[in-house]
Design a protein around this motif. Sequence first.
Motif, PDB file in Angstrom:
ATOM      1  N   SER A 172       4.656  13.629  -9.973  1.00 57.97           N
ATOM      2  CA  SER A 172       4.542  15.044  -9.605  1.00 57.97           C
ATOM      3  C   SER A 172       5.654  15.938 -10.162  1.00 57.97           C
ATOM      4  N   PRO A 173       5.844  15.943 -11.481  1.00 62.03           N
ATOM      5  CA  PRO A 173       6.828  16.864 -12.052  1.00 62.03           C
ATOM      6  C   PRO A 173       6.383  18.303 -11.788  1.00 62.03           C
ATOM      7  N   SER A 174       7.358  19.187 -11.537  1.00 65.41           N
ATOM      8  CA  SER A 174       7.000  20.514 -11.006  1.00 65.41           C
ATOM      9  C   SER A 174       6.092  21.303 -11.943  1.00 65.41           C
ATOM     10  N   GLU A 175       6.333  21.228 -13.262  1.00 66.68           N
ATOM     11  CA  GLU A 175       5.492  22.056 -14.151  1.00 66.68           C
ATOM     12  C   GLU A 175       4.040  21.563 -14.176  1.00 66.68           C
TER      13      GLU A 175
ATOM     14  N   TYR B 273       0.855  -1.199   0.000  1.00 67.38           N
ATOM     15  CA  TYR B 273       0.000   0.000   0.000  1.00 67.38           C
ATOM     16  C   TYR B 273       0.882   1.237   0.000  1.00 67.38           C
ATOM     17  N   PHE B 274       0.716   2.050  -1.035  1.00 69.82           N
ATOM     18  CA  PHE B 274       1.559   3.236  -1.193  1.00 69.82           C
ATOM     19  C   PHE B 274       0.844   4.476  -0.669  1.00 69.82           C
ATOM     20  N   GLU B 275       1.649   5.389  -0.145  1.00 66.13           N
ATOM     21  CA  GLU B 275       1.080   6.615   0.422  1.00 66.13           C
ATOM     22  C   GLU B 275       1.430   7.865  -0.358  1.00 66.13           C
ATOM     23  N   ARG B 276       2.635   7.895  -0.933  1.00 64.53           N
ATOM     24  CA  ARG B 276       3.021   9.094  -1.677  1.00 64.53           C
ATOM     25  C   ARG B 276       4.119   8.717  -2.659  1.00 64.53           C
ATOM     26  N   ALA B 277       4.391   9.669  -3.549  1.00 63.93           N
ATOM     27  CA  ALA B 277       5.391   9.407  -4.591  1.00 63.93           C
ATOM     28  C   ALA B 277       6.029  10.709  -5.025  1.00 63.93           C
ATOM     29  N   MET B 278       7.240  10.610  -5.520  1.00 62.59           N
ATOM     30  CA  MET B 278       7.927  11.780  -6.063  1.00 62.59           C
ATOM     31  C   MET B 278       8.999  11.309  -7.036  1.00 62.59           C
ATOM     32  N   GLY B 279       9.039  11.929  -8.206  1.00 54.29           N
ATOM     33  CA  GLY B 279      10.059  11.569  -9.194  1.00 54.29           C
ATOM     34  C   GLY B 279       9.949  10.106  -9.596  1.00 54.29           C
ATOM     35  N   ALA B 280      11.036   9.345  -9.413  1.00 49.70           N
ATOM     36  CA  ALA B 280      11.032   7.934  -9.803  1.00 49.70           C
ATOM     37  C   ALA B 280      10.654   7.005  -8.645  1.00 49.70           C
ATOM     38  N   PHE B 281      10.301   7.597  -7.499  1.00 57.31           N
ATOM     39  CA  PHE B 281      10.091   6.779  -6.297  1.00 57.31           C
ATOM     40  C   PHE B 281       8.667   6.844  -5.778  1.00 57.31           C
ATOM     41  N   LYS B 282       8.266   5.758  -5.098  1.00 55.90           N
ATOM     42  CA  LYS B 282       7.051   5.830  -4.294  1.00 55.90           C
ATOM     43  C   LYS B 282       7.339   5.222  -2.926  1.00 55.90           C
ATOM     44  N   TYR B 283       6.511   5.588  -1.966  1.00 55.30           N
ATOM     45  CA  TYR B 283       6.778   5.252  -0.566  1.00 55.30           C
ATOM     46  C   TYR B 283       5.561   4.561   0.012  1.00 55.30           C
ATOM     47  N   ASP B 284       5.797   3.444   0.707  1.00 55.23           N
ATOM     48  CA  ASP B 284       4.671   2.660   1.192  1.00 55.23           C
ATOM     49  C   ASP B 284       4.456   2.871   2.694  1.00 55.23           C
TER      50      ASP B 284
ATOM     51  N   GLY C 284       7.186   2.598   5.161  1.00 55.55           N
ATOM     52  CA  GLY C 284       8.313   3.533   5.000  1.00 55.55           C
ATOM     53  C   GLY C 284       9.334   3.062   3.976  1.00 55.55           C
ATOM     54  N   ASN C 285       9.005   2.045   3.200  1.00 53.72           N
ATOM     55  CA  ASN C 285       9.947   1.582   2.168  1.00 53.72           C
ATOM     56  C   ASN C 285       9.959   2.547   0.987  1.00 53.72           C
ATOM     57  N   GLU C 286      11.152   2.829   0.481  1.00 50.35           N
ATOM     58  CA  GLU C 286      11.288   3.610  -0.753  1.00 50.35           C
ATOM     59  C   GLU C 286      11.394   2.623  -1.904  1.00 50.35           C
ATOM     60  N   ILE C 287      10.502   2.746  -2.858  1.00 52.25           N
ATOM     61  CA  ILE C 287      10.456   1.795  -3.967  1.00 52.25           C
ATOM     62  C   ILE C 287      10.689   2.542  -5.271  1.00 52.25           C
ATOM     63  N   ILE C 288      11.607   2.031  -6.101  1.00 46.83           N
ATOM     64  CA  ILE C 288      11.800   2.618  -7.439  1.00 46.83           C
ATOM     65  C   ILE C 288      10.619   2.161  -8.296  1.00 46.83           C
ATOM     66  N   ASP C 289       9.952   3.122  -8.907  1.00 41.98           N
ATOM     67  CA  ASP C 289       8.688   2.799  -9.575  1.00 41.98           C
ATOM     68  C   ASP C 289       8.841   2.682 -11.087  1.00 41.98           C
TER      69      ASP C 289
ATOM     70  N   SER D 156      10.597   6.499 -17.074  1.00 40.81           N
ATOM     71  CA  SER D 156      10.195   7.905 -17.210  1.00 40.81           C
ATOM     72  C   SER D 156      11.434   8.786 -17.308  1.00 40.81           C
ATOM     73  N   SER D 157      11.197  10.061 -17.566  1.00 40.04           N
ATOM     74  CA  SER D 157      12.323  10.997 -17.625  1.00 40.04           C
ATOM     75  C   SER D 157      12.810  11.359 -16.227  1.00 40.04           C
ATOM     76  N   ALA D 158      12.112  10.894 -15.190  1.00 40.38           N
ATOM     77  CA  ALA D 158      12.589  11.143 -13.818  1.00 40.38           C
ATOM     78  C   ALA D 158      13.609  10.088 -13.374  1.00 40.38           C
ATOM     79  N   HIS D 159      13.715   8.989 -14.120  1.00 42.79           N
ATOM     80  CA  HIS D 159      14.747   7.995 -13.796  1.00 42.79           C
ATOM     81  C   HIS D 159      16.100   8.541 -14.265  1.00 42.79           C
TER      82      HIS D 159
END
Length: 445
Positions: free
Chosen positions: A76-79, A44-55, A58-63, A417-420
């Motif tokens: 969530s790319p800034s633009e 179960y994931f709670e949030r994500a940023m760039g190439a990662f998501k967090y469950d 508290g695990n950081e997972i490369i998505d 993705s281009s965030a990797h």
Amino acid sequence: MKMTLEERYQKKFSTSKVWFDKGKSLFAGGITHQTRFTSPFPPYFERAMGAFKYDVDGNEIIDYVMGNGSLLMGHSPSEVTAAVNDQSSEGTHLGGASTHEIKYAEAVKRLMPSMERVRFTSSGTESTYLAIRLARAFTGKNKIVKFHEHFHGWHDYVTPQSGQSLGGIPKEVLGTVIVSPVDSARVEKILSEDNDIAAVIIESNGAHYGTFPLSNPTFLENLRLITAKHNVVFIMDEVITGFRLSAGGAQGRWDLEPDLTTVAKIVAGGQPGAAVGGRAEIMELMAFRDDEDWDTLGRVPQGGTYNAAPISAAAGIATLEAIATGKVNEKADTMANRLKDGLNDSFMKNEVMGHAHGISSIIHINMGLTCNCDRNLCSMPYEDIYRTMTPDKITGMRRAMLVNGVDMMGGRAFLVSSAHNEGIIDRTIDAFSESLNNLREDGVL
Ligand SMILES: Cc1ncc(COP(=O)(O)O)c(C=O)c1O
Ligand SMILES: [Zn+2]
């Protein structure tokens, strides 16, 4: 004694189990999308940023699921976030025609000029549904031809032989769907023998986001010619390939002009949203004509509360503008190539029979057979793909990779993705090597 992968999974994702137990009493089967389950329970994931998501543990997972393929620029790319935030305080639904829909359609058409007219929907499923309805109205014919394993969403007309079950689908509907092998001679035969075919629809890079690749561009070019010859509408489903295989999708990459195109995912920049577009004379069958008979009986209807909703439009425009620079696809493709080379090295170094292949930013793996393809468009026959990627291997690989910190698409693909970046790709390759070892130790390989 060394823990099995399942034991390690249970331990690493133990809080997810608690959430899954809650989900079981809320959702049919505990989940909200038929592919979101993974044995013994999904993370179960709670949030994500760039190439990662967090469950929830508290695990950081490369998505590499990347919003089921919708996030070509990562999470969530800034633009895109800025465009969504700005719009959310300016009205989320304007209950009428809006300037957003015009700018949105212009951004889509700029990248896919074959869309002489566009209509927005809320999902890829709705888009293929509408495209098929348009094709029927245009030709006055009833049946559609689709291909073995090709997935176009979950409405009745595209469910047969798409990797989904058939519960609840009327047999009358099933009678209007012809499933063809991926063989242009067979398509030609079907269209020659049956005069009631409205459309041929295809996943532009092959079934299940290219798991069963097509020999492109030849196959698509042949279909374009055959459908034109028989006056059958050629629908390119670019829900996955749209804006990914090139800034102009598969049709841009290979210079093809379908009659109708369906897009979703990337087109709405991670928000719910999709579109259908194509030849004006087909699309205009949706227009009112100030003729009561036509308007009430003949016209092709389409509703949809959220069509071109301002936030989806804002996210879509920001994404498509970034893609139009060429930089997003270039970065994602470069990272995907690095990943593909690393995975192939890893198969060799670990002496596991298998290979990675794929074009643009979608990389697939096969385990269990050798293959002499060019590692771009794999030429393995369907039977060998079924034989190599058995459910135990797919489930095992997804589980092993999650234990090693990576979420793959279905245990058999990576949507890059281009965030990797290089470092993230190299970590992924290490995780893959480790996973091959783990699967061997567990007796899956
Ligand atoms: C090629 C293709 N067409 C259609 C769809 C359906 O899109 P949606 O899930 O937005 O309904 C998908 C979804 O994965 C897809 O991959
Ligand atoms: Zn191959």
